[in-house]
Design an enzyme around this catalytic site. Structure first.
Site, PDB file in Angstrom:
ATOM      1  N   ARG A 121     -25.063 -10.671  -4.927  1.00 24.98           N
ATOM      2  CA  ARG A 121     -25.410 -11.179  -3.576  1.00 24.98           C
ATOM      3  C   ARG A 121     -25.710 -12.679  -3.543  1.00 24.98           C
ATOM      4  NH1 ARG A 121     -27.980  -6.088  -3.189  1.00 24.98           N
ATOM      5  NH2 ARG A 121     -26.590  -4.731  -2.015  1.00 24.98           N
ATOM      6  N   LYS A 143     -17.884 -25.111   1.324  1.00 20.09           N
ATOM      7  CA  LYS A 143     -16.811 -24.175   1.700  1.00 20.09           C
ATOM      8  C   LYS A 143     -16.236 -23.623   0.405  1.00 20.09           C
ATOM      9  CE  LYS A 143     -15.087 -25.932   6.113  1.00 20.09           C
ATOM     10  NZ  LYS A 143     -13.945 -26.550   6.816  1.00 20.09           N
ATOM     11  N   GLU A 185      -7.246 -38.454   0.932  1.00 19.52           N
ATOM     12  CA  GLU A 185      -8.477 -37.988   1.586  1.00 19.52           C
ATOM     13  C   GLU A 185      -9.463 -39.152   1.729  1.00 19.52           C
ATOM     14  OE1 GLU A 185      -8.799 -35.076   2.974  1.00 19.52           O
ATOM     15  OE2 GLU A 185      -7.346 -33.777   1.968  1.00 19.52           O
ATOM     16  N   LYS A 227     -19.046 -37.440   3.827  1.00 19.70           N
ATOM     17  CA  LYS A 227     -18.963 -35.977   3.911  1.00 19.70           C
ATOM     18  C   LYS A 227     -20.368 -35.367   4.011  1.00 19.70           C
ATOM     19  CE  LYS A 227     -16.674 -31.833   2.826  1.00 19.70           C
ATOM     20  NZ  LYS A 227     -15.572 -31.116   2.238  1.00 19.70           N
ATOM     21  N   GLU A 237     -19.220 -25.994  10.811  1.00 14.93           N
ATOM     22  CA  GLU A 237     -18.067 -26.456  11.601  1.00 14.93           C
ATOM     23  C   GLU A 237     -18.043 -25.883  13.010  1.00 14.93           C
ATOM     24  OE1 GLU A 237     -14.493 -27.112   9.288  1.00 14.93           O
ATOM     25  OE2 GLU A 237     -13.284 -26.844  11.084  1.00 14.93           O
ATOM     26  N   ARG A 241     -17.932 -31.288  12.216  1.00 12.12           N
ATOM     27  CA  ARG A 241     -17.282 -31.151  10.903  1.00 12.12           C
ATOM     28  C   ARG A 241     -15.755 -31.113  11.018  1.00 12.12           C
ATOM     29  NH1 ARG A 241     -19.239 -27.673   5.613  1.00 12.12           N
ATOM     30  NH2 ARG A 241     -17.419 -28.154   4.352  1.00 12.12           N
ATOM     31  N   ASN A 245     -10.880 -32.732   9.382  1.00  9.59           N
ATOM     32  CA  ASN A 245      -9.521 -32.179   9.378  1.00  9.59           C
ATOM     33  C   ASN A 245      -8.493 -33.152   9.959  1.00  9.59           C
ATOM     34  OD1 ASN A 245     -10.415 -29.768   8.268  1.00  9.59           O
ATOM     35  ND2 ASN A 245     -10.921 -28.934  10.294  1.00  9.59           N
ATOM     36  N   HIS A 248      -4.842 -32.917   9.127  1.00  6.96           N
ATOM     37  CA  HIS A 248      -4.660 -31.589   8.541  1.00  6.96           C
ATOM     38  C   HIS A 248      -3.904 -30.630   9.463  1.00  6.96           C
ATOM     39  CE1 HIS A 248      -7.447 -33.184   5.629  1.00  6.96           C
ATOM     40  NE2 HIS A 248      -7.476 -32.069   4.938  1.00  6.96           N
ATOM     41  N   HIS A 252      -1.087 -29.230   7.364  1.00 10.82           N
ATOM     42  CA  HIS A 252      -0.976 -27.808   6.986  1.00 10.82           C
ATOM     43  C   HIS A 252       0.355 -27.228   7.434  1.00 10.82           C
ATOM     44  CE1 HIS A 252      -5.516 -26.823   6.339  1.00 10.82           C
ATOM     45  NE2 HIS A 252      -4.912 -27.192   5.227  1.00 10.82           N
ATOM     46  N   HIS A 265      -1.291 -31.206  -1.325  1.00  9.28           N
ATOM     47  CA  HIS A 265      -2.055 -31.186  -0.077  1.00  9.28           C
ATOM     48  C   HIS A 265      -2.290 -32.607   0.470  1.00  9.28           C
ATOM     49  CE1 HIS A 265      -5.053 -29.973   2.820  1.00  9.28           C
ATOM     50  NE2 HIS A 265      -5.940 -30.779   2.250  1.00  9.28           N
TER      51      HIS A 265
HETATM   52  P1  NAD Z   1      -6.226 -28.476  -8.552  1.00 10.45           P
HETATM   53  O1  NAD Z   1      -7.563 -27.902  -8.701  1.00 10.45           O
HETATM   54  O2  NAD Z   1      -5.056 -27.547  -8.588  1.00 10.45           O
HETATM   55  O3  NAD Z   1      -6.030 -29.608  -9.663  1.00 10.45           O
HETATM   56  C1  NAD Z   1      -4.781 -30.256  -9.802  1.00 10.45           C
HETATM   57  C2  NAD Z   1      -4.266 -30.193 -11.244  1.00 10.45           C
HETATM   58  O4  NAD Z   1      -4.976 -31.154 -12.037  1.00 10.45           O
HETATM   59  C3  NAD Z   1      -4.504 -28.858 -11.925  1.00 10.45           C
HETATM   60  O5  NAD Z   1      -3.415 -28.571 -12.769  1.00 10.45           O
HETATM   61  C4  NAD Z   1      -5.770 -29.109 -12.736  1.00 10.45           C
HETATM   62  O6  NAD Z   1      -5.936 -28.229 -13.816  1.00 10.45           O
HETATM   63  C5  NAD Z   1      -5.522 -30.523 -13.194  1.00 10.45           C
HETATM   64  N1  NAD Z   1      -6.712 -31.301 -13.545  1.00 10.45           N
HETATM   65  C6  NAD Z   1      -7.936 -31.243 -12.976  1.00 10.45           C
HETATM   66  N2  NAD Z   1      -8.716 -32.204 -13.456  1.00 10.45           N
HETATM   67  C7  NAD Z   1      -8.004 -32.885 -14.382  1.00 10.45           C
HETATM   68  C8  NAD Z   1      -8.278 -33.997 -15.211  1.00 10.45           C
HETATM   69  N3  NAD Z   1      -9.431 -34.644 -15.145  1.00 10.45           N
HETATM   70  N4  NAD Z   1      -7.304 -34.400 -16.059  1.00 10.45           N
HETATM   71  C9  NAD Z   1      -6.097 -33.777 -16.094  1.00 10.45           C
HETATM   72  N5  NAD Z   1      -5.773 -32.739 -15.307  1.00 10.45           N
HETATM   73  C10 NAD Z   1      -6.717 -32.303 -14.454  1.00 10.45           C
HETATM   74  O7  NAD Z   1      -6.073 -29.316  -7.197  1.00 10.45           O
HETATM   75  P2  NAD Z   1      -7.109 -30.169  -6.337  1.00 10.45           P
HETATM   76  O8  NAD Z   1      -6.285 -31.101  -5.572  1.00 10.45           O
HETATM   77  O9  NAD Z   1      -8.238 -30.660  -7.141  1.00 10.45           O
HETATM   78  O10 NAD Z   1      -7.730 -29.076  -5.335  1.00 10.45           O
HETATM   79  C11 NAD Z   1      -6.934 -28.393  -4.402  1.00 10.45           C
HETATM   80  C12 NAD Z   1      -7.690 -27.196  -3.891  1.00 10.45           C
HETATM   81  O11 NAD Z   1      -8.874 -27.634  -3.234  1.00 10.45           O
HETATM   82  C13 NAD Z   1      -6.911 -26.365  -2.904  1.00 10.45           C
HETATM   83  O12 NAD Z   1      -7.008 -25.003  -3.251  1.00 10.45           O
HETATM   84  C14 NAD Z   1      -7.635 -26.622  -1.580  1.00 10.45           C
HETATM   85  O13 NAD Z   1      -7.565 -25.520  -0.700  1.00 10.45           O
HETATM   86  C15 NAD Z   1      -9.027 -26.876  -2.051  1.00 10.45           C
HETATM   87  N6  NAD Z   1      -9.864 -27.660  -1.111  1.00 10.45           N
HETATM   88  C16 NAD Z   1     -11.079 -27.163  -0.788  1.00 10.45           C
HETATM   89  C17 NAD Z   1     -11.907 -27.873   0.074  1.00 10.45           C
HETATM   90  C18 NAD Z   1     -13.275 -27.343   0.372  1.00 10.45           C
HETATM   91  O14 NAD Z   1     -13.961 -27.912   1.241  1.00 10.45           O
HETATM   92  N7  NAD Z   1     -13.728 -26.314  -0.287  1.00 10.45           N
HETATM   93  C19 NAD Z   1     -11.498 -29.092   0.592  1.00 10.45           C
HETATM   94  C20 NAD Z   1     -10.252 -29.596   0.225  1.00 10.45           C
HETATM   95  C21 NAD Z   1      -9.432 -28.864  -0.625  1.00 10.45           C
HETATM   96  N1  GLY Z   2     -12.275 -29.998   3.877  1.00  9.14           N
HETATM   97  C1  GLY Z   2     -12.918 -29.981   5.134  1.00  9.14           C
HETATM   98  C2  GLY Z   2     -14.327 -29.494   5.103  1.00  9.14           C
HETATM   99  O1  GLY Z   2     -14.926 -29.360   4.072  1.00  9.14           O
HETATM  100  O2  GLY Z   2     -14.866 -29.219   6.141  1.00  9.14           O
END
Ligand code: NAD
Ligand code: GLY
Length: 361
Positions: A121, A143, A185, A227, A237, A241, A245, A248, A252, A265
């Site tokens: 939980r 998130k 971003e 942020k 949101e 918030r 986006n 986006h 998207h 992305h």
């Molecule tokens: P990712 O986590 O897939 O990382 C990209 C690649 O880089 C992967 O292969 C990873 O293993 C590699 N990597 C990571 N750190 C490294 C380093 N220091 N050196 C070498 N390689 C490294 O992609 P991302 O862009 O970090 O994240 C994308 C994800 O984030 C998506 O799933 C998206 O939906 C999510 N996201 C979430 C929020 C949120 O608010 N929670 C906001 C934006 C995006």
């Molecule tokens: N990535 C947008 C948010 O965290 O609200």
């Protein structure tokens, strides 16, 4: 080390930013009220690079640390992977006072946060983000979530971390394309909130692209401050918030129309940001010069700004209506009015959007 506070009442937490600070997390966590049994969740790309730098000091600080490995890639951001994490945590008997540490990019962070929010939980977790995107965006704000066959990030929770620990040095091993996607971003924060950050990005491009620690720390700190400010005013949101986006809604739709394989992305967000600025211009909400500045900075960082040839705009429009940002099919756009300021605009006619997408800049 720089420190930013995310003010959320009893769920407030710090974001620490520094160079070479991974080793210091063990010492830091001693001051948290945690069970000695904790887990680091990472993947086979990141763990060999940084795992030991985190694990050894954690053990020295008295923690028994389980390393949980999940496969690398968005295609594994699903409930099957979460189930594997639960299995490991239960076998290793992590308890309600245990914590998870997410060591990796946004995928590791989103899955770990989701697992933490549901295990027994809800237990504590720490974000140790290693991509620029995760450092400026996904690790902050709570998130969490995973993808479903029928849509990205459709299953999730709001669950704030107890700490965000950003070691800027980890960016040295990040592939350049991933770095640039994260910069999209950062540009977004400039466009929506801070002309000063936008100007800094214009002036310091070379330093940033050459991974100058001071310049990187500045843009990460400013992004996190923005942020944190937005999230502390509107955690769930219900209004403000949504400005995060910007770019986006179209971004998207581009990712969906291209099957999530052609663009990262951040690349899709850059195209979205420019096209949404053009849409804003078509609605007479922003001057052309400002739109051109947005395009110029996207181009300067080698990010894409053009709608890809051959893309199905009708498909894009219908996917925008299915997006979780749209309510009852009404499209929401975050439209820039000038650099540093946006408005949330709802109910734009689909035909008007189609024309704006096709118009010349
Ligand atoms: P990712 O986590 O897939 O990382 C990209 C690649 O880089 C992967 O292969 C990873 O293993 C590699 N990597 C990571 N750190 C490294 C380093 N220091 N050196 C070498 N390689 C490294 O992609 P991302 O862009 O970090 O994240 C994308 C994800 O984030 C998506 O799933 C998206 O939906 C999510 N996201 C979430 C929020 C949120 O608010 N929670 C906001 C934006 C995006
Ligand atoms: N990535 C947008 C948010 O965290 O609200």
């Amino acid at each position: 080390m720089e420190k930013i506070r995310v003010e959320l009442g009893e769920r407030s937490y710090d974001i620490a930013i520094g160079t070479g600070i991974l080793e210091g997390l063990g010492e830091k966590l001693r001051s948290f009220d945690l069970s000695p049994r904790i887990a680091v969740v990472s993947n086979p790309t990141v763990f060999p690079l940084y795992g030991e730098r985190l694990l050894a000091p954690l053990k020295e600080s008295g923690f028994e640390v389980l390393a949980v490995m999940i496969p690398d890639g968005e295609e594994y951001k699903n409930l099957d992977t979460v189930e594997q994490i639960y299995d490991d945590l239960l076998k290793y008997k992590l308890d309600r006072k245990s914590a998870l540490i997410a060591l990796g990019g946004g995928v590791v962070g989103d899955i770990t946060g989701f697992a933490a929010s549901t295990y027994m939980r809800g237990i504590a977790y720490v974000q140790a983000p290693t991509t620029l995107l995760a450092q400026v965006d996904s690790s902050v704000g709570g998130k969490t979530g995973v993808d479903h066959e029928l849509g990205k990030n459709m299953i999730g929770t709001f669950w704030q971390p107890g700490l965000v620990w950003i070691d800027v040095e980890t960016l040295k091993t990040l592939p350049k394309r991933e770095l640039l996607a994260g910069l999209a971003e950062v540009i977004k924060y400039g466009v929506i909130y801070d002309k000063g950050l936008f100007d800094f990005l214009e002036v310091n491009k070379e330093k940033i692209l050459h991974l100058d620690n001071k310049a990187l720390t500045h843009i990460i700190r400013r992004s996190c401050e923005i942020k944190a400010d937005v999230v502390s005013k509107d955690e769930r949101e219900s209004g403000l918030r949504a400005i995060l986006n910007c770019g986006h809604t179209i971004g998207h739709a581009i990712e969906t129309a291209t099957g999530y394989t052609r663009f990262l992305h951040g690349e899709a967000v850059s195209i979205g940001m420019y096209l949404e600025a053009r849409l804003s211009q078509a609605l007479n909400l922003i001057e052309r010069e400002e739109v051109l500045k947005i395009k110029a900075i996207i181009d300067a960082y080698g990010l894409p700004s053009a709608l890809p040839a051959g893309i199905d705009v009708d498909y894009m429009l219908s996917s925008m209506q299915l997006d979780k940002k749209s309510v009852a099919g009404e499209l929401t756009f975050i439209l820039p009015q000038k650099i540093g300021s946006v408005i949330i605009h709802k109910g734009i006619n689909a035909e008007f959007i189609r024309q704006a997408l096709y118009s010349e800049g």
